[in-house]
Design a protein around this motif. Structure first.
Motif, short mmCIF file in Angstrom:
data_model
loop_
_atom_site.label_atom_id
_atom_site.label_comp_id
_atom_site.label_asym_id
_atom_site.label_seq_id
_atom_site.Cartn_x
_atom_site.Cartn_y
_atom_site.Cartn_z
N MET A 1 0.84 -1.20 0.00
CA MET A 1 0.00 0.00 0.00
C MET A 1 0.88 1.25 0.00
O MET A 1 1.89 1.30 0.69
CB MET A 1 -0.89 0.03 1.25
CG MET A 1 -1.85 -1.13 1.36
SD MET A 1 -3.41 -0.75 0.55
CE MET A 1 -4.27 0.07 1.87
N LYS A 2 0.42 2.25 -0.76
CA LYS A 2 1.22 3.47 -0.90
C LYS A 2 0.53 4.68 -0.27
O LYS A 2 -0.70 4.81 -0.40
CB LYS A 2 1.47 3.75 -2.37
CG LYS A 2 2.39 2.72 -3.01
CD LYS A 2 2.75 3.13 -4.41
CE LYS A 2 3.73 2.11 -4.96
NZ LYS A 2 4.08 2.34 -6.34
N ALA A 3 1.33 5.52 0.35
CA ALA A 3 0.80 6.76 0.93
C ALA A 3 1.53 7.95 0.31
O ALA A 3 2.75 7.91 0.13
CB ALA A 3 0.97 6.78 2.44
N LEU A 4 0.76 8.98 -0.01
CA LEU A 4 1.31 10.23 -0.51
C LEU A 4 1.04 11.31 0.54
O LEU A 4 -0.12 11.51 0.93
CB LEU A 4 0.61 10.60 -1.83
CG LEU A 4 1.03 11.94 -2.45
CD1 LEU A 4 2.48 11.89 -2.94
CD2 LEU A 4 0.10 12.30 -3.62
N VAL A 20 4.75 17.02 7.96
CA VAL A 20 4.87 16.05 6.85
C VAL A 20 5.93 15.00 7.20
O VAL A 20 5.74 13.80 6.98
CB VAL A 20 5.22 16.78 5.53
CG1 VAL A 20 5.71 15.80 4.47
CG2 VAL A 20 4.01 17.54 5.02
N SER A 21 7.03 15.46 7.78
CA SER A 21 8.12 14.54 8.13
C SER A 21 7.68 13.56 9.23
O SER A 21 7.96 12.35 9.13
CB SER A 21 9.31 15.42 8.56
OG SER A 21 10.24 14.67 9.21
N LEU A 27 3.95 6.68 9.09
CA LEU A 27 3.24 5.81 8.13
C LEU A 27 4.17 4.79 7.47
O LEU A 27 3.70 3.83 6.86
CB LEU A 27 2.55 6.65 7.06
CG LEU A 27 1.43 7.59 7.53
CD1 LEU A 27 0.75 8.23 6.33
CD2 LEU A 27 0.41 6.88 8.40
N SER A 28 5.48 5.02 7.61
CA SER A 28 6.42 4.19 6.85
C SER A 28 6.45 2.73 7.32
O SER A 28 6.91 1.86 6.58
CB SER A 28 7.82 4.79 6.85
OG SER A 28 8.31 4.81 8.16
N ASP A 29 5.95 2.46 8.54
CA ASP A 29 5.87 1.06 9.00
C ASP A 29 4.81 0.30 8.20
O ASP A 29 4.92 -0.89 7.99
CB ASP A 29 5.44 1.01 10.48
CG ASP A 29 6.57 1.44 11.39
OD1 ASP A 29 7.72 1.48 10.91
OD2 ASP A 29 6.30 1.75 12.57
N LYS A 34 5.56 8.36 0.00
CA LYS A 34 6.23 9.40 -0.79
C LYS A 34 5.74 10.75 -0.27
O LYS A 34 4.54 10.95 -0.09
CB LYS A 34 5.88 9.24 -2.27
CG LYS A 34 6.48 10.34 -3.11
CD LYS A 34 6.81 9.92 -4.51
CE LYS A 34 7.61 11.01 -5.19
NZ LYS A 34 7.87 10.69 -6.59
N SER A 35 6.66 11.67 -0.01
CA SER A 35 6.22 13.02 0.38
C SER A 35 6.66 14.00 -0.69
O SER A 35 7.73 13.88 -1.28
CB SER A 35 6.77 13.40 1.76
OG SER A 35 8.16 13.45 1.75
N ILE A 36 5.76 14.95 -0.95
CA ILE A 36 6.03 15.98 -1.95
C ILE A 36 5.67 17.34 -1.37
O ILE A 36 4.92 17.43 -0.39
CB ILE A 36 5.25 15.74 -3.27
CG1 ILE A 36 3.73 15.80 -3.04
CG2 ILE A 36 5.65 14.42 -3.92
CD1 ILE A 36 2.90 15.76 -4.34
N CYS A 37 6.23 18.37 -1.98
CA CYS A 37 5.86 19.76 -1.62
C CYS A 37 5.23 20.39 -2.86
O CYS A 37 5.75 20.23 -3.97
CB CYS A 37 7.11 20.53 -1.20
SG CYS A 37 6.78 22.27 -0.83
#
Ligand SMILES: Cc1cc2nc3c(=O)[nH]c(=O)nc-3n(C[C@H](O)[C@H](O)[C@H](O)COP(=O)(O)O)c2cc1C
Length: 179
Positions: A1-4, A20-21, A27-29, A34-37
């Motif tokens: 599963m992916k999170a943005l 965000v950090s 959530l990385s567990d 992926k985090s974006i600005c």
């Protein structure tokens, strides 16, 4: 599963970026995160021409589809937005306006894959929650027209600089537990 996880502020190292950090780490567990600005991308303002109402495409060619590819790839989307004059920052509003080709109020419209959950985190310097709720409403309204389920939100008042985030870290971690 992916999170943005999206920093809806143009500031890359401020309070929003700090949240965000924290969210990305939490959530990385469970997710490939992926985090974006929003300020990583170049795009123009919507001109309101409504061509997309008949073509499901924008007449402009810039980074909006690049951001939408990130939305499409994600199962979970977390928008983290500060209050700028009691609303989402202009950069994020400009992006939302440009998502009109994907808006489900006209046919044909472009689509992203279904079954996504969307979360909103609003922050502001002032003390009262209704301003955060207004920001959350803007983000959830956007999610609704992209058929992203609005699955949860939180508001953080009295946050101006990234140093103000540390005392609120546990609240953010607790919220992430429900994502
Ligand atoms: C242009 C601008 C407008 C702002 N307007 C408001 C406001 O209307 N209400 C409020 O509570 N905070 C306001 N703030 C404060 C931000 O919401 C707060 O500092 C937030 O932590 C900024 O995060 P950032 O540095 O990551 O963008 C404003 C900040 C800026 C830069």
């Amino acid at each position: 599963m992916k999170a943005l996880v999206i920093n809806c502020s143009p500031v890359r190292n401020g309070a929003t970026a700090e949240i965000v950090s924290i969210v990305s780490k939490e959530l990385s567990d469970k997710y490939d995160v992926k985090s974006i600005c929003i300020d990583d991308y170049d795009f123009s303002f919507c001109k309101g021409c409504r061509s997309c109402h008949t073509t499901a495409k924008c007449v402009m060619d810039d980074d909006v589809p690049v951001i939408m590819n990130e939305f499409d790839a994600a199962d979970v989307i977390v928008s983290v937005s500060p209050s700028y004059w009691a609303d989402i920052p202009g950069q994020y509003k400009a992006f939302i306006d440009r998502c009109t080709p994907w808006c489900n109020t006209h046919e044909p419209h472009a689509t992203i894959s279904s079954g996504k959950r969307g979360y909103a985190i609003a922050l502001r310097t002032g003390p009262s929650m209704p301003e955060c709720e207004r920001i959350i409403q803007s983000i959830e309204h956007f999610y609704g027209h992209l058929e992203i389920e609005a699955a949860g939100h939180m508001g953080l008042c009295q946050v101006e600089y990234k140093e103000n985030v540390e005392p609120r870290k546990q609240e953010i971690i607790d919220f992430c537990g429900g994502i």
